[in-house]
Enzyme design. Structure first.
Site, PDB file in Angstrom:
ATOM      1  N   ASP A  97       0.817  -1.214   0.000  1.00  0.00           N
ATOM      2  CA  ASP A  97       0.000   0.000   0.000  1.00  0.00           C
ATOM      3  C   ASP A  97       0.849   1.262   0.000  1.00  0.00           C
ATOM      4  OD1 ASP A  97       0.787   0.411   2.789  1.00  0.00           O
ATOM      5  OD2 ASP A  97      -0.768  -1.033   3.326  1.00  0.00           O
ATOM      6  N   GLY A 149       9.632 -12.293  -1.896  1.00  0.00           N
ATOM      7  CA  GLY A 149      10.559 -11.798  -0.899  1.00  0.00           C
ATOM      8  C   GLY A 149      11.617 -12.812  -0.518  1.00  0.00           C
ATOM      9  N   ASP A 166       6.232  -5.888   6.351  1.00  0.00           N
ATOM     10  CA  ASP A 166       4.873  -5.369   6.541  1.00  0.00           C
ATOM     11  C   ASP A 166       3.919  -6.328   5.863  1.00  0.00           C
ATOM     12  OD1 ASP A 166       2.578  -3.919   6.841  1.00  0.00           O
ATOM     13  OD2 ASP A 166       3.083  -2.415   5.329  1.00  0.00           O
ATOM     14  N   SER A 168       0.542  -9.144   5.734  1.00  0.00           N
ATOM     15  CA  SER A 168      -0.782  -9.420   6.262  1.00  0.00           C
ATOM     16  C   SER A 168      -0.666 -10.583   7.244  1.00  0.00           C
ATOM     17  CB  SER A 168      -1.754  -9.727   5.120  1.00  0.00           C
ATOM     18  OG  SER A 168      -1.216 -10.697   4.256  1.00  0.00           O
TER      19      SER A 168
END
Length: 293
Positions: A97, A149, A166, A168
């Site tokens: 985001d 990642g 960061d 979820s």
């Protein structure tokens, strides 16, 4: 154009759906559904709420609202960065985001920030509907990689001063980000004196999971700490952070620098809040196997 619909929105109200906090669910009143998409990895929903601004939802779980996102973004970014003497190279895994990027580039010491996001839909949608959060994408210090990642860490050993995950919650594509193998990869990708900071779930709901991750981390890192912040639209209004450093003797609970309050760079984080975030309630310390003091 047909009116958008979503299974989690009924009679003008959104309600979360997840097995991670049984018996409770956050509900927000919906003014308008803005975006519905099934990406390659997850269900993506954005709606305009009546009181909390635009809201990003992934797989039925609130990820951010324009009303309170700043507390989470500021803490997951500024706590590890302020605990590092000179954080020049920073890696963000997840965070599609853009909110964490927005906070990281407020630090003049930072020379480069790389964000690795597995789902291209998240930054694409955030740029459209969460422009204040996504503003970090346009900064010249920022590089965005759409990819895995895990693989990026394997390809970049000893490259970063600070790594921020960061993610979820530990379901779907984020599940692997809570495992021992991922923490081992992050450790290898740190420079000497490096710090990692990861989303650490909720002390009211997930203490066994948090304890498991902390215990595993202590087998790899000489310094491991747990902090938390108030985020009203997250489960129980609470979000934790796991911080690890590969240099023995470091005190992550004390910031080494601070923002000038007159600059108004933050709305939640301060040097005082930094230190107080590591003060844990008695039940949390006991649940994590820490001495009560």
């Amino acid at each position: 154009m047909a009116q958008l619909k979503h299974a989690n929105i009924v009679d003008g109200w959104f309600r979360e759906s997840t097995a991670l906090w049984p018996g409770q669910a956050m509900s927000l009143q919906v003014e308008e559904i803005l975006h519905v998409e099934q990406s390659l990895f997850q269900d993506v929903l954005v709606f305009k709420s009546t009181n909390h601004g635009n809201v990003l939802v992934l797989d039925g779980v609130i990820q951010a609202t324009e009303w309170d996102e700043f507390s989470y973004q500021e803490m997951i970014a500024h706590v590890p960065l302020m605990a590092h003497a000179n954080p020049q190279n920073v890696l963000v895994i997840g965070g599609g985001d853009g909110g964490v990027l927005r906070e990281i580039v407020k630090h003049p010491e930072v020379q480069s920030v790389t964000l690795v996001e597995i789902d291209e839909a998240v930054p694409r949608v955030s740029k459209l509907y969460l422009p204040h959060m996504a503003s970090g994408f346009s900064h010249p210090k920022v590089k965005v990689v759409i990819g895995d990642g895990f693989q990026y860490l394997k390809d970049n050993v000893g490259a970063f001063d600070v790594i921020i995950t960061d993610s979820s919650d530990p379901v779907g594509p984020a599940d692997v980000l809570f495992g021992e193998g991922f923490y081992a990869l992050m450790k290898k990708s740190l420079k000497d004196g490096g710090i990692i900071c990861t989303q650490g779930e909720c002390q009211w709901l997930h203490l066994p999971l948090v304890k498991q991750v902390l215990d595993t981390s202590r087998q790899m890192f000489p310094v491991v700490e747990y902090a938390w912040a108030s985020v009203p639209t997250y489960p129980c209004g609470n979000m934790g952070f796991i911080l690890c450093c590969n240099e023995a003797g470091r005190d992550l609970t004390k910031p080494l620098r601070s923002f000038n309050p007159d600059d108004e760079k933050t709305r939640y984080y301060s040097a005082e809040v930094h230190s107080s975030a590591f003060v844990l309630p008695v039940f949390t310390r006991r649940g994590l196997g820490l001495p009560v003091r």
